[in-house]
Scaffold this active site. Structure first.
Site, PDB file in Angstrom:
ATOM      1  N   GLY A 163       0.926  -1.136  -0.121  1.00  0.00           N
ATOM      2  CA  GLY A 163       0.010  -0.009   0.092  1.00  0.00           C
ATOM      3  C   GLY A 163       0.851   1.384   0.047  1.00  0.00           C
ATOM      4  O   GLY A 163       0.562   2.283   0.326  1.00  0.00           O
ATOM      5  N   SER A 241       4.840  -5.697  -2.590  1.00  0.00           N
ATOM      6  CA  SER A 241       5.162  -4.248  -2.707  1.00  0.00           C
ATOM      7  C   SER A 241       5.848  -3.756  -1.751  1.00  0.00           C
ATOM      8  O   SER A 241       6.954  -3.881  -1.116  1.00  0.00           O
ATOM      9  CB  SER A 241       3.823  -3.588  -3.275  1.00  0.00           C
TER      10      SER A 241
END
Length: 568
Positions: A163, A241
């Site tokens: 995120g 990520s």
């Protein structure tokens, strides 16, 4: 040199905004007008026959009975899912605003809940409703299958969500760890941590608070895992990520090395590097100018409205590349190489430390596709392509890139055809930010004593948000985040190829958690990387990926990474 304007300068769309359930953001066609569910309570959308809505808003339905476990911190109250796994939501740490966290002294359900089915509120972020978030957010969800509950010595996989360090939670779509825990016969812990300025921008100058939250979570697991049948010496960190970026940061913290044995990094944006203290100070000064408190006024800071902090954090995130070119536009809030906690950049700008932990690195086929096709909704002609590359890379990188066959300016092939350079931009962004720096990292890790297995997903499952991007729905496309539900086994109505890859990856992860080697059963041999050949296995395909431009003489040499250009 033009300031850093990465090809994924709008990566907030690819790795954060699109990572959220649909009710938390506004897709291109307009906001989805649905109320957010109250964690732990029944919600209208959980009983209506709309699978997509159920998937997004009700990711933890189907509990059947309560269960308890005695731990050194008190009695753990959980629930048994219909597949037999037990789920325990728990508060692992406490922290005052902008203070370092510490392990809780007793077992508590998140956010003062009394119902063990309640799920943790998210950490504060601009994309969620006030009722669904809390600063008291240092919580995790443990998933424990029956095979582990009745035994001892099981490994643990602790998942760190992505995120872009500004959004996300342990309850994001696809992160139900029940199936993964059952398939790997391990404990799965999905953890959340402080985000944005609350995690990285203490006005007094203390940073990396979010990274230290993960350390607190690891210390919590050291206390409670044996009570659930887990072995505290067999903890593997895994994440996607920015979650993978967090693991890379922890690999650069010698003081916590004993708390985990190995790492699984999926789609880490390695091109960005960690921030150095000079860049961090520039960003910190800007953030401090956006709030109405003196950095030394602790009372003012404690009473500062949360909305003021979130607004200042969003401004910093939006304007980071303008404030400091080296910070970039995609993730200006991120871990900092402070020299005391994080002690190495773990990249090619400084001598690489000696390492020993086994790690598994993976990327997906079309990492940059969500970003490129969200930013450029119409075809990109040759002129615009040249401009974008020039603004992104400056001199001399632009000239070198545009004279490389796979990245050169596309030409019109026939009268009346429309040139579209978005495929080139997507390939270039994927190589620049994800694939090639990951392979460079693998070579560095091996050269300095560690073992690495490198993979490339060529089969995926469309993650919520990516279904709003037509290119990500094309046959064969595997976009950023499309690996998440494959690993967790949460793909709704999987195809035979998806089901097969899920079975393979969960078997490989099971082996890796126990031995540091993902080779198992009759699956294809996964050759560990060397300094000459990283042997990138095609996950969902056959054989190894072609090297392309991810050679030692191209990216990182002929065309430098951003972390080299800006010496971060």
């Amino acid at each position: 040199m033009v300031g850093l304007v990465s090809l994924v300068s709008v990566a907030l769309f690819a790795s954060s905004i699109w990572a959220l359930p649909a009710a938390r953001h506004s897709p291109p066609e307009g906001p989805l007008k649905l109320p957010l569910p109250d964690p732990g309570k029944n919600n209208l959308f959980c009983v209506v026959p709309f699978p997509v809505i159920q998937k997004l808003l009700c990711p933890r339905q189907g509990t059947s009975s309560q269960t308890t476990v005695t731990t050194p911190l008190g009695t753990a109250h959980g629930v048994s899912d219909t597949d037999g796994a037990a789920r325990f939501a728990v508060k692992y740490g406490s922290a005052s605003r902008w203070q370092e966290s510490s392990v809780v002294s007793s077992w508590e359900l998140p956010n003062g809940a009394t119902d063990p089915t309640a799920l943790p509120l998210t950490c504060p972020q601009n994309t969620t409703a006030d009722s669904t978030m809390s600063e008291d957010c240092l919580s995790m969800i443990l998933y424990v299958p029956p095979s582990v509950q009745s035994g001892s010595g099981a490994p643990t996989l602790m998942w760190i969500h992505g995120g872009s360090f500004i959004v996300g939670s342990a309850t994001d779509p696809g992160l139900d760890g029940s199936a993964l825990a059952a398939a790997t016969e391990s404990i799965v812990a999905v953890v959340q941590y402080r985000l944005g300025a609350l995690g990285f921008m203490d006005p007094s100058g203390n940073t990396n608070l979010a990274v230290k939250d993960i350390v607190t979570a690891l210390q919590f697991l050291q206390k409670v895992l044996p009570s659930f049948g887990g072995d505290t010496s067999k903890i593997t960190l895994a994440g996607q990520s920015s979650g993978a970026n967090m693991i890379r940061a922890l690999l650069a913290v010698p003081s916590v090395s004993s708390l985990f044995q190995s790492g699984i990094l999926q789609s880490d944006t390695m091109d960005y590097g960690f921030l150095n203290m000079d860049i961090q100070q520039t960003l910190q000064d800007f953030f401090n100018s956006q709030i109405s408190c003196d950095p030394s006024d602790s009372e003012c800071l404690s009473n500062l409205p949360l909305d003021d902090i979130l607004n200042a954090s969003q401004t910093l995130s939006d304007d980071g590349g303008d404030i400091s070119a080296a910070a970039g536009l995609a993730e200006p809030i991120r871990p900092v190489n402070d020299g005391s906690f994080i002690t190495s950049p773990l990249d090619s700008t400084a001598p690489f430390p000696q390492v020993s932990k086994p790690i598994l690195l993976s990327t997906v086929l079309n990492e940059a596709m969500p970003t490129i096709y969200s930013e450029f909704t119409d075809p990109v002609d040759s002129s615009l392509y040249t401009t974008v590359v020039n603004v992104t890379f400056g001199t001399p990188r632009t000239e070198r890139i545009l004279t490389t066959a796979v990245y050169e300016v596309p030409q019109q092939t026939a009268a009346g055809t429309t040139v579209d350079a978005r495929p080139q931009l997507s390939n270039l962004g994927t190589d620049q930010v994800w694939r090639c720096p990951t392979w460079t990292f693998a070579r560095n890790w091996v050269q300095n004593g560690g073992q690495v297995f490198v993979g490339l997903y060529v089969v995926g499952a469309t993650y919520p948000g990516n279904d709003q991007i037509p290119a990500c729905l094309e046959n064969g496309a595997v976009c950023h985040e499309d690996d998440i539900e494959i690993v967790f086994g949460t793909v709704p109505s999987p195809t035979s190829a998806q089901a097969a890859l899920t079975q393979e990856m969960q078997a490989r992860y099971s082996a890796f958690l126990r031995t540091g080697d993902p080779n198992t059963g009759s699956f294809a041999k996964w050759t560990p990387a060397t300094t000459d050949d990283v042997h990138p296995l095609l996950l969902g395909g056959s054989g190894e990926a072609s090297v392309g431009q991810c050679t030692t003489s191209y990216w990182g040499d002929f065309v430098q990474y951003d972390y080299q250009v800006f010496d971060i």
